[in-house]
Design a protein around this motif. Structure first.
Motif, mmCIF file in Angstrom:
data_model
loop_
_atom_site.group_PDB
_atom_site.id
_atom_site.type_symbol
_atom_site.label_atom_id
_atom_site.label_comp_id
_atom_site.label_asym_id
_atom_site.label_seq_id
_atom_site.Cartn_x
_atom_site.Cartn_y
_atom_site.Cartn_z
ATOM 1 N N TYR A 574 0.826 -1.204 0.000
ATOM 2 C CA TYR A 574 0.000 0.000 0.000
ATOM 3 C C TYR A 574 0.865 1.260 0.000
ATOM 4 O O TYR A 574 0.505 2.271 -0.633
ATOM 5 C CB TYR A 574 -0.925 -0.012 1.213
ATOM 6 N N ALA A 575 1.989 1.215 0.678
ATOM 7 C CA ALA A 575 2.887 2.374 0.680
ATOM 8 C C ALA A 575 3.425 2.635 -0.721
ATOM 9 O O ALA A 575 3.517 3.795 -1.157
ATOM 10 C CB ALA A 575 4.031 2.138 1.663
ATOM 11 N N ASP A 576 3.771 1.582 -1.443
ATOM 12 C CA ASP A 576 4.245 1.739 -2.824
ATOM 13 C C ASP A 576 3.168 2.339 -3.717
ATOM 14 O O ASP A 576 3.474 3.036 -4.696
ATOM 15 C CB ASP A 576 4.685 0.388 -3.393
ATOM 16 N N LEU A 577 1.911 2.045 -3.398
ATOM 17 C CA LEU A 577 0.794 2.559 -4.187
ATOM 18 C C LEU A 577 0.287 3.904 -3.673
ATOM 19 O O LEU A 577 -0.743 4.394 -4.153
ATOM 20 C CB LEU A 577 -0.358 1.530 -4.169
ATOM 21 N N ASN A 578 0.996 4.460 -2.680
ATOM 22 C CA ASN A 578 0.597 5.740 -2.063
ATOM 23 C C ASN A 578 -0.774 5.669 -1.405
ATOM 24 O O ASN A 578 -1.470 6.691 -1.273
ATOM 25 C CB ASN A 578 0.627 6.881 -3.095
ATOM 26 N N ARG A 579 -1.163 4.478 -0.999
ATOM 27 C CA ARG A 579 -2.403 4.309 -0.233
ATOM 28 C C ARG A 579 -2.017 4.355 1.245
ATOM 29 O O ARG A 579 -1.955 3.334 1.938
ATOM 30 C CB ARG A 579 -3.076 2.995 -0.617
ATOM 31 N N HIS A 580 -1.750 5.586 1.723
ATOM 32 C CA HIS A 580 -1.110 5.754 3.020
ATOM 33 C C HIS A 580 -1.981 5.279 4.179
ATOM 34 O O HIS A 580 -1.486 4.656 5.127
ATOM 35 C CB HIS A 580 -0.723 7.227 3.221
ATOM 36 N N VAL A 581 -3.264 5.553 4.115
ATOM 37 C CA VAL A 581 -4.145 5.140 5.205
ATOM 38 C C VAL A 581 -4.200 3.619 5.296
ATOM 39 O O VAL A 581 -4.123 3.039 6.394
ATOM 40 C CB VAL A 581 -5.558 5.726 5.005
ATOM 41 N N ASP A 582 -4.319 2.966 4.138
ATOM 42 C CA ASP A 582 -4.344 1.498 4.125
ATOM 43 C C ASP A 582 -3.025 0.924 4.646
ATOM 44 O O ASP A 582 -3.011 -0.085 5.364
ATOM 45 C CB ASP A 582 -4.600 0.979 2.709
ATOM 46 N N ALA A 583 -1.916 1.571 4.265
ATOM 47 C CA ALA A 583 -0.608 1.093 4.725
ATOM 48 C C ALA A 583 -0.516 1.196 6.251
ATOM 49 O O ALA A 583 -0.076 0.250 6.924
ATOM 50 C CB ALA A 583 0.503 1.905 4.073
#
Length: 721
Positions: A574-583
Motif C-alpha cells: 500500500y505504501a508503494d501505491l501511495n495508499r497511506h491510510v491502508d498502509a
C-alpha cells in the motif's frame, strides 16, 4: 527511509510440484544422476557405452565349442548343408526333422536355421568361432536397440517439432539397458549357439515394437494420428520374430498394451470405477475409439490370428511329443499339484532374474523335485512371488501418478507377456526351467528394478538434501543452498517447503520469474500454504504486479488470520501505491498481533514523518519505544522526527543512544551531524560528518552537507581573522 519487505522461510516437510507436467516424465531419471554421469547421456555415447559393455561381458565365449543342444541343432542338422534344398527349411523343425513327424518337437524356426546355414557357408564348415561371434554381436545390437525401447517405456512417446523422438529419461533408460546388457541369465542365449533363436526373436521383437511406436510420429495433443503402414510393418516384423522363435508373436500383445496405456492414456482403474458406478459416459473409452484404437486392435488381432493359422497349417494338428522327464509337473494327475508346481517354476525364474547365483543349462531329469503338498516349505517361494506381483499390479492400477502407472504396467507387461509361451498355461512345454526363455522378460525385470532403485534413492535422499540446503541458507551460502534445494525438489516434486525456501533465495537474487513460478505451483498444490502465498505476494510486488500481490497477501491472511508478517508486507504494498491510510492500518494490525514487530513500527513512523504528520509520528515512535525500549532503529527514527520538530536535546539523546547500541551505522552519525548542523553545534556536526564518511565514503547527501558545513566554517574563520 524505506525498509525492505520481510521474508519468512518455512522449514517443515510438505508436498507440492515444480514444472510438474514436464518433470513427471523425467522424475525417475532425475533420481539417478548420481549414478549415470551426464557426459554419457547423448544418444551416441550412451549407445557406444552399451555396445562396448555388452560385447566385453560375453566376449570370452567367442572360442567356445559346440556344446549340448548345439550338436543336434547344428552339427547333426542336415538343413545347414548345401545339399539340402533351401525350401526344406520351411517344412522342417529347428532340429532338422520334418514337422509332420511324430517325433518332431514342433519348434518352427526356419529363419534361425537359415542364419546357421549362412554361418556354415561363410566359415566353410562347422567352425564354432564364427557362430559364437554372431551371437555376441547380436546381443550387442539388441542391447543398443534396447536403449531406444527403454527410452519409450520410461519417458513416454514424445516427438520434437523437428520430428525426432524426445529422450525424456536418458539416465533411467541407460541404467536399465546396462543391467540388461550384463545380466548373467543371458549366458545360455549368448554363449550357447542354439540361443541364437532367442537373440533373433528378441531383435525382431524390439524392431516390431519400435516400428509400432513410429506409427504415431505425427500425433499431436488434440488427436491421435497414426500410420497404417507402420502398424502393418510392425505386424510383419512380429511374424519374422515368430519365425525365429515362437514367443516372437507376443510382441503383438505388448504393442496392444502400449497402445492402450500410452497412446490412448487409458486408466484401467478409472474405467472400472465408472463401470461399477454405472456411468454411461465412459469418456476414456470413447476417446480411444475416436483415436482409431479399435482399428489398430483389429489389425493386431487379425495379424496374430493369421500367424497362428499359418503356423498351425505348416506344423500340423498334432502336439509336440514330450516325456515326463522333460516336464514332470505337466504329467501330474492333480490340478492342484500342477498349479502349485507351475507357480513354483515361475518363482524360480523370478529368482534367477533377481539373484542369478547359480545357472544351469538343463533343469530336467529331476533337478527340481515336485511339490506334492501345500506343507512343502517351497510354497513360501510362490507366495512371495505373488505377494510382490500383486503389490506391483496394485501400484500399476491404483497410483495417482500417471507416469508411475505407465512404467509399472509396461514393465510388468514386458516381464509377463513374452514369458507366457513358456508358462505351461496354454500348452505343455518341453522343459521345467529354461534360462533362455528369460532373455526378453529380463527387459521387464531391468525396467522394474531401475524404477524401484530410483524410487528408493529418491525417498532416502530428499530429506538429506533439504536439510543441507537449509543449513547452508542459514549460514548465508545461497549458491550452495540453491543447489541442494533444487536437488530436494527434483527428488521429490511435491516438496513445497523446499520450493518455498528456494523461491525466497531466488527472489533475493532478483531471479523473480522463476521464484514466482515456484511459489505459484506450491500454492496450487497446497492452497492453504499461507507462507507461500505471502512470499508469492512479495515477488509479485517486486514485479510491479500490485493487484496480484494484494490478492496473494489477502489469501495468506485468509488461511492464517493472525499473520503479522503478512500484514507488514501488505502495508509495504500500500505504501508503494501511495495508499497511506491502508498502509498505516496494515502496519497497525501487524503491531497489534505482534507488539514487538519493529519493522512495522518503523515504517509507520517513517511514513508519518515523510507525509508531514510529525506529531502523530512522534506519538507512534514513543509508543513503539515503550514496547521495544532497546531497539536502536526505533530510537533513530524517533530522533529524526524530534529533530524536525526542533526538540534538539531529546533528539540528540536518542541519536547518541542509538549510536552506542550500534556505532558503525553511517546514517546514524550522518543524521546526528545534520541535527548538530541545524542546532548550531558545528564542531560536533563536523565530527559526526567525518565519522559517517569514514563508514560510508560514497554517501552523497552526507558529502554535500559536509561541504556546506566546511564552507560555513571557513567563512566564520575568515570573519574572525
Amino acid at each position: 527511509m524505506t525498509l525492505s519487505p520481510l521474508q519468512i522461510s518455512q522449514h517443515n516437510a510438505g508436498a507440492g510440484g515444480w514444472r510438474l507436467a514436464v518433470f513427471k516424465m523425467a522424475e525417475l531419471d532425475a533420481d539417478l544422476d548420481h549414478i549415470i554421469p551426464s557426459s554419457v547421456l547423448s544418444p551416441f555415447w550412451a549407445k557406444l557405452v552399451v555396445g562396448f559393455v555388452s560385447l566385453v561381458c560375453f566376449a570370452r565365449s567367442y572360442d567356445g565349442d559346440f556344446v549340448f543342444d548345439d550338436s543336434e541343432a547344428i552339427i547333426n542338422n542336415k538343413d545347414l548343408q548345401s545339399e539340402t534344398p533351401l525350401g526344406d527349411l520351411w517344412h522342417h523343425d529347428f532340429w532338422g526333422s520334418r514337422l509332420s513327424s511324430n517325433t518332431s518337437h514342433k519348434s518352427y524356426r526356419p529363419l534361425t536355421v537359415l542364419t546357421f546355414r549362412i554361418n556354415y557357408y561363410l566359415s566353410g564348415g562347422f567352425h564354432p568361432v564364427g557362430f559364437h561371434v554372431v551371437n555376441i554381436l547380436l546381443h550387442g545390437g539388441i542391447s543398443i536397440l534396447m536403449l531406444d525401447v527403454f527410452s519409450v517405456l520410461f519417458g513416454g512417446l514424445q516427438y520434437t517439432s523437428k520430428g525426432r523422438r524426445a529422450h525424456l529419461a536418458p539416465r533411467a533408460s541407460l541404467l536399465a539397458t546396462l543391467l540388461f546388457a550384463v545380466h548373467p541369465v543371458h549366458t545360455e542365449c549368448v554363449a550357447g549357439v542354439v540361443g541364437r533363436a532367442d537373440l533373433l526373436c528378441a531383435l525382431f521383437f524390439l524392431l516390431s515394437f519400435l516400428g509400432y511406436c513410429q506409427a504415431f510420429k505425427e500425433s499431436n495433443k488434440e488427436r491421435t494420428h497414426f500410420s497404417t503402414f507402420w502398424v502393418l510393418l510392425s505386424i510383419f516384423l512380429g511374424a519374422v520374430a515368430m519365425l525365429c522363435k515362437e514367443q516372437g508373436i507376443t510382441v503383438l500383445g505388448l504393442n496392444a498394451v502400449f497402445d492402450i496405456l500410452v497412446i490412448g492414456k487409458f486408466n484401467i482403474l478409472e474405467t472400472v470405477q465408472k463401470v461399477l458406478h454405472k456411468n454411461k459416459s465412459l469418456e476414456n473409452i470413447g476417446a480411444l475409439r475416436n483415436g482409431g484404437l479399435l482399428f489398430r486392435m483389429t489389425l493386431l488381432t487379425l495379424g496374430g490370428t493369421s500367424m497362428l493359422y499359418v503356423r498351425w497349417k505348416i506344423m500340423g494338428t498334432g502336439p509336440p511329443a514330450f516325456t515326463e522327464v522333460d516336464n514332470p509337473a505337466s504329467f501330474a494327475d492333480s490340478v492342484l499339484v500342477r498349479a502349485i508346481n507351475y507357480n513354483y517354476y515361475y518363482s524360480l525364474n523370478a529368482w534367477l532374474l533377481l539373484c542369478p547365483w547359480w545357472l544351469c543349462f538343463d533343469w530336467s531329469m529331476g533337478c527340481i523335485p515336485l511339490i506334492k503338498s501345500v506343507g512343502d516349505w517351497r510354497v513360501i517361494a510362490l507366495a512371495a512371488l505373488w505377494l510382490c506381483l500383486i503389490g506391483l499390479m496394485f501400484q500399476a492400477l491404483c497410483s495417482e501418478d500417471g507416469c508411475k502407472r505407465r512404467i509399472l504396467t509396461l514393465g510388468l507387461g514386458f516381464l509377463v507377456i513374452p514369458f507366457l509361451p513358456a508358462s505351461n498355461l496354454f500348452f505343455r512345454v518341453g522343459f521345467v526351467v529354461a534360462e533362455r526363455v528369460l532373455y526378453l522378460p529380463s527387459a521387464g525385470y531391468c525396467m522394474l528394478l531401475t524404477f524401484g532403485f530410483g524410487a528408493l534413492s529418491r525417498h532416502t535422499k530428499k530429506k538429506v538434501h533439504y536439510n543441507i540446503g537449509k543449513n547452508l541458507a542459514d549460514q548465508g551460502n545461497q549458491t550452495a543452498a540453491i543447489r541442494y534445494y533444487r536437488e530436494a525438489v527434483r527428488l521429490n516434486p511435491k516438496y513445497i517447503h523446499a520450493m518455498n525456501n528456494l523461491g525466497n533465495i531466488l527472489k533475493e537474487r532478483n531471479e523473480l520469474q522463476e521464484a514466482e513460478e515456484l511459489l505459484s505451483l506450491a500454492v496450487q498444490i497446497q492452497p492453504d500454504f499461507a507462507a507461500a502465498w505471502m512470499n508469492l505476494g512479495i515477488v509479485q510486488n517486486s514485479l510491479k504486479r500490485f493487484e496480484a500481490a494484494e490478492q496473494s497477501y489477502r489469501t495468506a491472511i485468509k488461511h492464517r488470520r493472525k499473520y503479522p508478517d503478512c500484514y507488514y508486507n501488505l502495508g509495504r504494498l500500500y505504501a508503494d501505491l501511495n495508499r497511506h491510510v491502508d498502509a498505516l492500518n496494515a502496519w497497525r494490525n501487524a503491531t497489534v498481533l505482534k507488539p514487538e514487530h519493529s519493522l512495522a513500527w518503523n515504517n509507520m513512523i517513517i511514513l508519518l514523518d515523510n507525509t508531514g504528520n510529525l506529531a502523530q509520528a512522534e506519538a507512534v515512535g514513543r509508543e513503539a519505544l515503550e514496547l521495544i525500549p532497546n531497539d536502536h532503529s526505533l530510537m533513530f527514527s524517533l530522533a529524526n522526527v524530534l529533530g524536525k520538530a526542533q526538540k534538539y536535546k531529546e533528539s540528540e539523546a536518542l541519536f547518541l543512544k542509538a549510536i552506542k547500541a550500534n556505532p558503525n551505522v553511517a546514517s546514524y552519525h550522518g543524521n546526528l551531524a545534520v541535527l548538530y548542523h541545524r542546532w548550531g553545534h558545528l564542531d560536533s556536526a563536523k565530527k559526526h560528518y567525518e565519522i559517517s564518511l569514514q563508514l560510508d565514503p560514497v554517501a552523497a547527501g552526507t558529502k554535500e552537507n559536509y561541504s556546506l558545513l566546511r564552507r560555513k566554517l571557513e567563512q566564520m574563520h575568515r570573519k574572525d581573522g
